[in-house]
Scaffold this motif. Structure first.
Motif, mmCIF file in Angstrom:
data_model
loop_
_atom_site.group_PDB
_atom_site.id
_atom_site.type_symbol
_atom_site.label_atom_id
_atom_site.label_comp_id
_atom_site.label_asym_id
_atom_site.label_seq_id
_atom_site.Cartn_x
_atom_site.Cartn_y
_atom_site.Cartn_z
ATOM 1 N N GLU A 137 50.091 45.465 18.320
ATOM 2 C CA GLU A 137 51.011 46.390 18.935
ATOM 3 C C GLU A 137 51.021 47.515 17.978
ATOM 4 O O GLU A 137 52.247 48.076 17.459
ATOM 5 N N PRO A 138 49.994 48.535 18.182
ATOM 6 C CA PRO A 138 50.065 49.701 17.474
ATOM 7 C C PRO A 138 51.108 50.780 18.101
ATOM 8 O O PRO A 138 51.356 50.547 19.127
ATOM 9 N N ARG A 139 51.533 51.639 17.455
ATOM 10 C CA ARG A 139 52.915 52.449 17.720
ATOM 11 C C ARG A 139 52.109 53.775 18.424
ATOM 12 O O ARG A 139 50.602 53.971 18.107
ATOM 13 N N ALA A 140 52.445 54.383 19.579
ATOM 14 C CA ALA A 140 51.781 55.463 19.999
ATOM 15 C C ALA A 140 52.796 56.406 20.642
ATOM 16 O O ALA A 140 54.015 56.031 20.899
ATOM 17 N N VAL A 141 52.260 57.490 20.935
ATOM 18 C CA VAL A 141 53.191 58.666 21.371
ATOM 19 C C VAL A 141 53.272 58.723 23.044
ATOM 20 O O VAL A 141 52.076 58.422 23.690
ATOM 21 N N GLN A 142 54.109 58.972 23.630
ATOM 22 C CA GLN A 142 54.367 58.662 25.274
ATOM 23 C C GLN A 142 55.031 60.022 25.561
ATOM 24 O O GLN A 142 55.975 60.473 24.929
ATOM 25 N N TYR A 143 54.616 60.299 26.661
ATOM 26 C CA TYR A 143 55.390 61.476 27.453
ATOM 27 C C TYR A 143 55.022 61.587 29.080
ATOM 28 O O TYR A 143 53.894 61.991 29.335
ATOM 29 N N HIS A 144 55.245 60.828 29.925
ATOM 30 C CA HIS A 144 55.088 60.743 31.226
ATOM 31 C C HIS A 144 56.007 60.234 32.242
ATOM 32 O O HIS A 144 56.832 59.469 31.894
ATOM 33 N N TYR A 145 56.061 61.064 33.301
ATOM 34 C CA TYR A 145 56.989 60.428 34.470
ATOM 35 C C TYR A 145 56.321 59.557 35.467
ATOM 36 O O TYR A 145 56.782 58.745 36.001
ATOM 37 N N ASP A 146 55.091 60.020 35.639
ATOM 38 C CA ASP A 146 54.082 59.182 36.790
ATOM 39 C C ASP A 146 53.644 57.916 35.999
ATOM 40 O O ASP A 146 53.366 57.802 34.782
ATOM 41 N N ALA A 147 53.124 57.266 37.050
ATOM 42 C CA ALA A 147 52.602 55.759 36.407
ATOM 43 C C ALA A 147 51.396 55.174 37.357
ATOM 44 O O ALA A 147 51.449 55.429 38.550
ATOM 45 N N MET A 148 50.389 54.609 36.613
ATOM 46 C CA MET A 148 49.338 54.013 37.295
ATOM 47 C C MET A 148 50.051 52.680 37.706
ATOM 48 O O MET A 148 50.203 51.641 37.027
ATOM 49 N N THR A 149 50.059 52.784 39.094
ATOM 50 C CA THR A 149 50.637 51.266 39.522
ATOM 51 C C THR A 149 49.561 50.341 40.357
ATOM 52 O O THR A 149 50.077 49.301 40.416
ATOM 53 N N ALA A 150 48.682 50.928 40.597
ATOM 54 C CA ALA A 150 47.224 49.821 41.105
ATOM 55 C C ALA A 150 46.014 50.324 40.081
ATOM 56 O O ALA A 150 45.691 51.528 40.324
ATOM 57 N N LEU A 151 45.366 49.484 39.536
ATOM 58 C CA LEU A 151 44.095 49.940 38.784
ATOM 59 C C LEU A 151 42.868 49.900 39.724
ATOM 60 O O LEU A 151 42.910 49.349 40.636
ATOM 61 N N PRO A 152 41.998 50.859 39.478
ATOM 62 C CA PRO A 152 40.587 50.666 40.284
ATOM 63 C C PRO A 152 40.199 49.201 40.419
ATOM 64 O O PRO A 152 40.258 48.610 39.511
ATOM 65 N N PRO A 153 39.501 48.934 41.249
ATOM 66 C CA PRO A 153 38.616 47.742 41.432
ATOM 67 C C PRO A 153 37.941 47.675 40.489
ATOM 68 O O PRO A 153 37.236 48.373 39.988
ATOM 69 N N GLY A 154 37.910 46.493 39.981
ATOM 70 C CA GLY A 154 36.969 46.101 38.897
ATOM 71 C C GLY A 154 37.644 46.556 37.363
ATOM 72 O O GLY A 154 36.904 45.796 36.505
ATOM 73 N N ALA A 155 38.681 47.030 37.366
ATOM 74 C CA ALA A 155 39.225 47.653 36.039
ATOM 75 C C ALA A 155 39.662 46.267 35.443
ATOM 76 O O ALA A 155 40.259 45.504 35.653
ATOM 77 N N VAL A 156 39.408 46.464 33.890
ATOM 78 C CA VAL A 156 39.922 45.614 33.145
ATOM 79 C C VAL A 156 41.229 45.976 32.373
ATOM 80 O O VAL A 156 40.869 46.855 31.287
ATOM 81 N N ARG A 157 42.371 45.395 32.373
ATOM 82 C CA ARG A 157 43.604 45.956 31.668
ATOM 83 C C ARG A 157 43.574 45.474 30.379
ATOM 84 O O ARG A 157 43.113 44.313 29.933
ATOM 85 N N LEU A 158 43.796 46.504 29.328
ATOM 86 C CA LEU A 158 43.425 46.281 27.939
ATOM 87 C C LEU A 158 44.978 46.156 27.203
ATOM 88 O O LEU A 158 44.962 45.693 26.042
ATOM 89 N N ALA A 159 45.858 47.060 27.898
ATOM 90 C CA ALA A 159 47.063 47.234 26.850
ATOM 91 C C ALA A 159 48.103 47.217 28.218
ATOM 92 O O ALA A 159 48.055 47.960 29.122
ATOM 93 N N THR A 160 49.498 46.848 27.767
ATOM 94 C CA THR A 160 50.514 46.872 28.561
ATOM 95 C C THR A 160 51.763 47.288 27.690
ATOM 96 O O THR A 160 51.652 47.708 26.559
ATOM 97 N N GLY A 161 52.865 47.615 28.184
ATOM 98 C CA GLY A 161 54.164 48.091 27.524
ATOM 99 C C GLY A 161 55.279 47.496 28.260
ATOM 100 O O GLY A 161 55.389 47.014 29.661
ATOM 101 N N SER A 162 56.567 47.613 27.530
ATOM 102 C CA SER A 162 57.630 46.963 28.263
ATOM 103 C C SER A 162 58.261 47.905 29.313
ATOM 104 O O SER A 162 59.037 47.416 30.371
ATOM 105 N N ARG A 163 58.221 49.278 29.401
ATOM 106 C CA ARG A 163 58.742 50.044 30.417
ATOM 107 C C ARG A 163 57.436 50.190 31.727
ATOM 108 O O ARG A 163 57.943 49.989 32.911
ATOM 109 N N TYR A 164 56.312 50.317 31.223
ATOM 110 C CA TYR A 164 55.139 50.351 32.470
ATOM 111 C C TYR A 164 54.035 49.845 31.838
ATOM 112 O O TYR A 164 53.398 49.675 30.740
ATOM 113 N N PRO A 165 53.575 48.454 32.774
ATOM 114 C CA PRO A 165 52.675 47.633 32.433
ATOM 115 C C PRO A 165 51.164 48.169 32.410
ATOM 116 O O PRO A 165 50.411 47.196 31.511
ATOM 117 N N ASN A 166 50.826 49.149 32.989
ATOM 118 C CA ASN A 166 49.312 49.319 32.861
ATOM 119 C C ASN A 166 49.224 50.608 31.928
ATOM 120 O O ASN A 166 49.419 51.750 32.211
#
Length: 242
Positions: A137-166
């Motif tokens: 669980e590395p730390r990272a900088v965040q700053y966004h209002y919009d979110a990726m709500t559906a990944l493209p077909p065939g995408a492999v999810r690599l990381a998630t988060g408590s506020r936004y899953p993608n």
């Protein structure tokens, strides 16, 4: 065809940050394209493509006339196997360009220093494997209002988060999207908080946390940039043999 990495910058205060140093140290030349200053988005992604963040929404074609060309550039790079990295807005543009969905985030603004949870799929990933080897669980900088709500077909999810899953995904063998900002220096982040409407946030505390975490941020995300540089070299060499 260019042997340099093409970098699309959407705003003057949302540049390469740490990545400028890390790519240069890895011997990777790059060309920054600034459509926000009237420069044309190229049709050729070069030896690699990095699309940075910014305050526009990924669908704001009326406000930012270069976004359709940027989405087309990303889609073409993904199809042709050019190493591609989309960061925040860049990730959202990749998502739309490749058949996913981006919407205004239902959980509000995600901002400041936070943890990113790497999924098991990250362990064997070319970019995230070196990151996962050091921290789940590395730390990272965040700053966004919009979110990726559906990944493209065939995408492999690599990381998630408590506020936004993608938070990160891979598409094919050579394209990655990250919702957070592995490139953001404390100075870049402070320029964003200074310009933002953040009356409900303790800006000084947000800036302090990011500044104090700089060594950890460098340690966490430099391996990702170095892995991307390695892919660029492999792609460039493989193209030269054809």
């Amino acid at each position: 065809m260019s042997e340099r990495v093409v970098v699309v910058e959407h705003e003057a205060h949302a540049g390469l940050g740490f990545f400028a140093e890390w790519l240069e140290d890895a011997g990777i030349e790059y060309e920054v394209v600034r459509p926000h200053r009237g420069e044309a988005v190229p049709s050729d992604p070069g030896a690699g493509l990095v699309v940075l963040g910014g305050s526009p929404s990924a669908w704001d074609d009326d406000g930012c006339a270069w976004l359709p060309d940027t989405r087309a550039l990303i889609a073409g790079a993904v199809r042709s196997g050019v190493p591609t990295l989309g960061v925040c807005l860049g990730a959202q543009l990749m998502t739309i360009a490749c058949g996913g969905a981006v919407e205004r985030g239902s959980n509000g603004l995600e901002i400041g220093l936070g943890s990113v949870e790497l999924l098991p799929e990250a362990a064997d990933d070319r970019l995230f494997g070196p990151v996962a080897a050091a921290a789940a669980e590395p730390r990272a900088v965040q700053y966004h209002y919009d979110a990726m709500t559906a990944l493209p077909p065939g995408a492999v999810r690599l990381a998630t988060g408590s506020r936004y899953p993608n938070q990160a995904y891979r598409l094919g063998d050579s394209a990655w999207a990250v919702q957070f900002h592995p490139e953001a220096t404390p100075e870049i982040f402070a320029s964003w908080t200074a310009a933002g409407d953040l009356a409900d946030h303790d800006v000084a505390e947000l800036d302090r946390e990011v500044k104090e975490a700089e060594p950890a941020l460098r340690a966490a995300w430099r391996p990702l940039a170095e892995a991307f540089a390695g892919l660029v070299r492999e792609h460039r060499e493989g193209r030269g043999r054809r």
